[in-house]
Scaffold this active site. Structure first.
Site, PDB file in Angstrom:
ATOM      1  N   SER A   1       0.848  -1.219   0.000  1.00 63.62           N
ATOM      2  CA  SER A   1       0.000   0.000   0.000  1.00 63.62           C
ATOM      3  C   SER A   1       0.875   1.257   0.000  1.00 63.62           C
ATOM      4  O   SER A   1       0.564   2.240  -0.675  1.00 63.62           O
ATOM      5  CB  SER A   1      -0.913  -0.001   1.232  1.00 63.62           C
ATOM      6  OG  SER A   1      -0.100  -0.127   2.395  1.00 63.62           O
TER       7      SER A   1
ATOM      8  N   TYR B   1       3.985   1.427  -1.219  1.00 56.62           N
ATOM      9  CA  TYR B   1       4.604   1.510  -2.555  1.00 56.62           C
ATOM     10  C   TYR B   1       3.592   2.133  -3.530  1.00 56.62           C
ATOM     11  O   TYR B   1       3.901   3.070  -4.267  1.00 56.62           O
ATOM     12  CB  TYR B   1       5.009   0.105  -3.021  1.00 56.62           C
ATOM     13  CG  TYR B   1       5.684   0.061  -4.366  1.00 56.62           C
ATOM     14  CD1 TYR B   1       4.941  -0.086  -5.547  1.00 56.62           C
ATOM     15  CD2 TYR B   1       7.069   0.200  -4.481  1.00 56.62           C
ATOM     16  CE1 TYR B   1       5.562  -0.109  -6.785  1.00 56.62           C
ATOM     17  CE2 TYR B   1       7.691   0.180  -5.722  1.00 56.62           C
ATOM     18  CZ  TYR B   1       6.931   0.022  -6.866  1.00 56.62           C
ATOM     19  OH  TYR B   1       7.549   0.008  -8.095  1.00 56.62           O
ATOM     20  N   ASP B   2       2.353   1.606  -3.483  1.00 59.56           N
ATOM     21  CA  ASP B   2       1.323   2.091  -4.423  1.00 59.56           C
ATOM     22  C   ASP B   2       1.034   3.565  -4.192  1.00 59.56           C
ATOM     23  O   ASP B   2       0.862   4.340  -5.137  1.00 59.56           O
ATOM     24  CB  ASP B   2       0.036   1.264  -4.264  1.00 59.56           C
ATOM     25  CG  ASP B   2       0.261  -0.194  -4.648  1.00 59.56           C
ATOM     26  OD1 ASP B   2      -0.547  -1.056  -4.243  1.00 59.56           O
ATOM     27  OD2 ASP B   2       1.281  -0.478  -5.324  1.00 59.56           O
TER      28      ASP B   2
ATOM     29  N   LYS C   1      22.874 -22.572 -14.802  1.00 62.49           N
ATOM     30  CA  LYS C   1      22.594 -22.206 -16.198  1.00 62.49           C
ATOM     31  C   LYS C   1      21.079 -22.058 -16.350  1.00 62.49           C
ATOM     32  O   LYS C   1      20.349 -23.033 -16.420  1.00 62.49           O
ATOM     33  CB  LYS C   1      23.126 -23.274 -17.149  1.00 62.49           C
ATOM     34  CG  LYS C   1      23.023 -22.856 -18.612  1.00 62.49           C
ATOM     35  CD  LYS C   1      23.734 -23.840 -19.546  1.00 62.49           C
ATOM     36  CE  LYS C   1      23.703 -23.380 -20.989  1.00 62.49           C
ATOM     37  NZ  LYS C   1      22.338 -23.118 -21.518  1.00 62.49           N
TER      38      LYS C   1
ATOM     39  N   ARG D   1      19.723 -11.970 -27.864  1.00 58.53           N
ATOM     40  CA  ARG D   1      21.033 -12.422 -28.347  1.00 58.53           C
ATOM     41  C   ARG D   1      21.021 -12.504 -29.873  1.00 58.53           C
ATOM     42  O   ARG D   1      21.987 -12.128 -30.547  1.00 58.53           O
ATOM     43  CB  ARG D   1      21.327 -13.797 -27.752  1.00 58.53           C
ATOM     44  CG  ARG D   1      22.614 -14.429 -28.221  1.00 58.53           C
ATOM     45  CD  ARG D   1      22.843 -15.784 -27.546  1.00 58.53           C
ATOM     46  NE  ARG D   1      24.015 -16.440 -28.094  1.00 58.53           N
ATOM     47  CZ  ARG D   1      24.010 -17.092 -29.258  1.00 58.53           C
ATOM     48  NH1 ARG D   1      22.890 -17.191 -29.956  1.00 58.53           N
ATOM     49  NH2 ARG D   1      25.109 -17.645 -29.710  1.00 58.53           N
TER      50      ARG D   1
ATOM     51  N   LYS E   1      33.268 -21.242 -15.398  1.00 57.10           N
ATOM     52  CA  LYS E   1      34.138 -20.253 -16.043  1.00 57.10           C
ATOM     53  C   LYS E   1      35.435 -20.147 -15.277  1.00 57.10           C
ATOM     54  O   LYS E   1      35.451 -20.306 -14.051  1.00 57.10           O
ATOM     55  CB  LYS E   1      33.471 -18.863 -16.016  1.00 57.10           C
ATOM     56  CG  LYS E   1      32.175 -18.790 -16.775  1.00 57.10           C
ATOM     57  CD  LYS E   1      31.502 -17.426 -16.570  1.00 57.10           C
ATOM     58  CE  LYS E   1      30.143 -17.417 -17.234  1.00 57.10           C
ATOM     59  NZ  LYS E   1      29.355 -16.228 -16.869  1.00 57.10           N
TER      60      LYS E   1
ATOM     61  N   LYS F   1      25.747 -29.914 -19.201  1.00 60.45           N
ATOM     62  CA  LYS F   1      24.300 -30.013 -19.422  1.00 60.45           C
ATOM     63  C   LYS F   1      23.761 -31.205 -18.638  1.00 60.45           C
ATOM     64  O   LYS F   1      24.324 -32.306 -18.715  1.00 60.45           O
ATOM     65  CB  LYS F   1      24.025 -30.223 -20.911  1.00 60.45           C
ATOM     66  CG  LYS F   1      24.545 -29.116 -21.800  1.00 60.45           C
ATOM     67  CD  LYS F   1      23.681 -27.876 -21.738  1.00 60.45           C
ATOM     68  CE  LYS F   1      22.414 -28.102 -22.522  1.00 60.45           C
ATOM     69  NZ  LYS F   1      21.771 -26.901 -23.013  1.00 60.45           N
TER      70      LYS F   1
HETATM   71  N1  1X8 Z   1      25.883 -18.265 -23.562  1.00 64.82           N
HETATM   72  C1  1X8 Z   1      26.481 -17.875 -22.417  1.00 64.82           C
HETATM   73  O1  1X8 Z   1      27.556 -17.317 -22.388  1.00 64.82           O
HETATM   74  C2  1X8 Z   1      25.771 -18.146 -21.148  1.00 64.82           C
HETATM   75  C3  1X8 Z   1      24.495 -18.614 -20.986  1.00 64.82           C
HETATM   76  C4  1X8 Z   1      24.118 -18.727 -19.622  1.00 64.82           C
HETATM   77  C5  1X8 Z   1      22.882 -19.141 -19.089  1.00 64.82           C
HETATM   78  N2  1X8 Z   1      21.859 -19.523 -19.894  1.00 64.82           N
HETATM   79  N3  1X8 Z   1      22.698 -19.175 -17.751  1.00 64.82           N
HETATM   80  C6  1X8 Z   1      23.685 -18.822 -16.913  1.00 64.82           C
HETATM   81  C7  1X8 Z   1      24.925 -18.419 -17.385  1.00 64.82           C
HETATM   82  C8  1X8 Z   1      25.969 -18.057 -16.409  1.00 64.82           C
HETATM   83  N4  1X8 Z   1      25.703 -18.247 -15.107  1.00 64.82           N
HETATM   84  O2  1X8 Z   1      27.030 -17.614 -16.799  1.00 64.82           O
HETATM   85  C9  1X8 Z   1      25.125 -18.355 -18.751  1.00 64.82           C
HETATM   86  S1  1X8 Z   1      26.531 -17.854 -19.626  1.00 64.82           S
END
Ligand code: 1X8
Length: 314
Positions: A32, A34-35, A112, A133, A282, A306
């Protein structure tokens, strides 16, 4: 109080409350309140249209539907990730990196997210463009639709200029509610949250995108300046600026630690409020990333493990 000052005060307060609610999931005031403030800002911007700016929290749901999306070129290509499907392949990937660098670097392991990769350009702390993308080099300008995602800040806590990369996704609950509604209306159902998110962001009318309860997690930043020196620092930096970053990431020193993290999520993923289709690994240090470089289409310093496709329970 001067109207312009009151507008700036309301914006900063609403941005903070929005961050607490949509990003931290920890509101400090009732809806409320916020609104009430949002309505005050809408009223002032109606009485004084010259005070309305694109980064105002009142501007999340855009105007008229677009006729088409404008193409945009990514200054830095949005690359895809190479995949590994087993511990053996992961160990091979780590060993190749140890060989190239001559030592074992620190890795970052992250979820991911199974949504749509997007790019958010900020100039002096303001969101100026959001894009898909696309093919990695050319995407589509979907700024109007991305602005409707409450966990995407229109204004950062610092006036920096850089690009945020991340995943727009539809939480599982939003997906179930959407398909229930479509079933009631005799409309075709979406097969999965990823398709639903993609379909929502392809809408030319941002009011439809706004109704789909999409969310966003950043997973990287692109900048010309040396804002941070490693990937894990970039995630902390993004969090500090008010950008939504998943807390589920960790640094690892060995392939075994990486595999342990992967294994925890093989079971844990079903409890997450959003879908993930793997774990992204990474090399943490930007210098090592620079040294390792890229193949034609993917970074050599990152890989996606995956998960095996889930048996569809019929
Ligand atoms: N195509 C990409 O470079 C990435 C794609 C994705 C994705 N779909 N979900 C998480 C990450 C991440 N945590 O870095 C990345 S990085």
């Amino acid at each position: 109080m001067e109207m312009a000052e009151r507008v700036e005060e309301l914006r900063q307060t609403l941005n903070q409350y929005g961050y607490e609610y949509y990003v931290l999931d920890r509101p400090s005031v009732p809806d409320s309140e916020y609104d009430r403030l949002m309505n005050e800002l809408i009223q002032i911007e109606t009485d004084y249209p010259e005070l309305r700016t694109p980064d105002s929290p009142t501007q999340r749901v855009g105007g008229a539907p677009l006729d088409a999306f404008v193409k945009v070129t990514h200054d830095t290509p949005m690359l895809s990730l190479g995949n590994v499907f087993s511990k053996e392949e992961l160990v091979e990937w780590v060993e190749r990196i140890e060989k190239d660098l001559g030592y074992t670097p620190t890795f970052v392991a992250e979820l991911k997210f199974d949504g749509l990769a997007v790019s958010l350009k900020y100039e002096n702390g303001r969101l100026v463009r959001g894009a898909t993308r696309g093919d990695g080099t050319t995407g589509e300008d979907i700024t109007q639709n991305l602005k409707t995602i409450r966990s995407i800040p229109l204004r950062l806590n610092e006036d920096v200029t850089f690009e945020v990369r991340g995943e727009a996704y539809m939480p599982k609950r939003s997906f179930e509610q959407l398909n229930d509604e479509r079933e009631r209306n005799g409309e075709p159902l979406f097969a999965n949250p990823r398709n639903a998110a993609a379909g929502s962001l392809r809408q030319l009318d941002s009011k439809i995108a706004a109704s789909r309860n999409l969310a966003f997690f950043a997973y990287g930043l692109v900048s010309q300046d040396d804002l941070v020196a490693s990937h894990d620092e970039s995630l902390d930096y993004l969090k500090r600026l008010g950008v939504a970053v998943s807390g589920d990431y960790t640094t690892c020193q060995t392939a075994d630690e990486l595999w342990d993290y992967i294994e925890t999520y093989v079971t844990k993923r079903s409890d997450l409020p959003y879908e993930i289709d793997g774990i992204v690994i990474k090399v943490a240090g930007y210098e090592e990333q620079e040294q390792l470089g890229f193949t034609a289409k993917s970074p050599r310093w990152a890989v996606a493990y995956k998960f095996p496709a889930e048996e569809v329970v019929t």
